[in-house]
Write an enzyme that holds these catalytic residues in place. Sequence first.
Site, PDB file in Angstrom:
ATOM      1  CB  CYS A 198      -0.839  -0.051   0.782  1.00 38.83           C
ATOM      2  SG  CYS A 198      -2.236   1.042   1.123  1.00 38.83           S
ATOM      3  CB  CYS A 199       3.678   2.108   1.668  1.00 32.98           C
ATOM      4  SG  CYS A 199       3.252   2.575   3.918  1.00 32.98           S
ATOM      5  CB  CYS A 221       5.918   4.709   4.262  1.00 38.35           C
ATOM      6  SG  CYS A 221       6.763   6.077   4.763  1.00 38.35           S
ATOM      7  CB  CYS A 230      -2.128   7.519   5.519  1.00 40.68           C
ATOM      8  SG  CYS A 230      -1.470   7.046   4.534  1.00 40.68           S
ATOM      9  CB  CYS A 278      -0.694   3.872   9.059  1.00 39.64           C
ATOM     10  SG  CYS A 278      -2.035   2.771   7.200  1.00 39.64           S
TER      11      CYS A 278
HETATM   12  S1  SF4 Z   1       0.381   4.493   5.825  1.00 42.37           S
HETATM   13 FE1  SF4 Z   1      -1.062   3.381   5.629  1.00 42.37          FE
HETATM   14  S2  SF4 Z   1      -2.208   4.311   3.860  1.00 42.37           S
HETATM   15 FE2  SF4 Z   1      -0.930   5.729   3.308  1.00 42.37          FE
HETATM   16  S3  SF4 Z   1      -0.064   4.264   2.129  1.00 42.37           S
HETATM   17 FE3  SF4 Z   1       1.152   3.523   3.822  1.00 42.37          FE
HETATM   18  S4  SF4 Z   1      -0.244   1.737   4.655  1.00 42.37           S
HETATM   19 FE4  SF4 Z   1      -1.019   2.742   2.873  1.00 42.37          FE
END
Ligand code: SF4
Length: 251
Positions: free
Chosen positions: A120-121, A231, A203, A206
Amino acid sequence: MSAAVPSDSLTPELAAKAERLDALLDSIAARHANVKLASSLAAEDMLLTHAILSRGVKIGIFSLNTGRLHAETLGMIDRVKERYGYDIEQFRPQAAAIDEYVASHGLNAFYESVDLRKRCCEIRKVEPLNRALSNVSAWVTGQRREQSVTRAELHEEEHDAARNIAKFNPLTDWTEAEVWDYLKAFDVPVNPLHARGYPSIGCEPCTRAVRPGEDSRAGRWWWESRDTKECGLHITTITPIAVDRSENTPA
Ligand code: SF4
């Protein structure tokens, strides 16, 4: 000329540190025609934003709009515009990659495993960051050594070998107290989430507020172990570069 340092509201030590920061930013801009600050819109990056924009230093500023940020964080873009008349450039993830991730794993699959969190990151942060840095020869970050164990080896100047560009961390040796003393002295706008226990802001799903005694990044991906808490923005191959401090110290 250095930014107008309100010497009556900064300790001599912090005033000297602020002067040195100005000199370092000037040096970076002189050495790199195209250089950008990657701003998370949190405290350290607002300090750098002020040091850059209040003195017209030729360093661009961008932010990664992941699509999952707090409203308070997005609101900082407008506050920078109001205060400095500057439009922070925003880089967003690619819609097709988000759609594929959500369809395959679910919107909040990052809670299920480190791999899905990192994926996701990768989609929401790393790929947009790579795009943002595709045409620069250097980038600047607000990272500090004391923020977490993953940043203990941070250097003021590094070579980002993965992108073959320079990377500068001008706040490497600043303490949290020094950051806040500077922000207060210059009345720099700050994300209201800091006052609600968020020293580090990412985010919305998170990031949580930290508890007394926890390190400043304890609220990031709080369900993971400490050594995975990055991340991917700052864990590319980095080579430290020795800095001649006398060169960056104003006479
Ligand atoms: S911090 Fe969380 S929502 Fe944001 S990109 Fe990374 S995993 Fe995804």
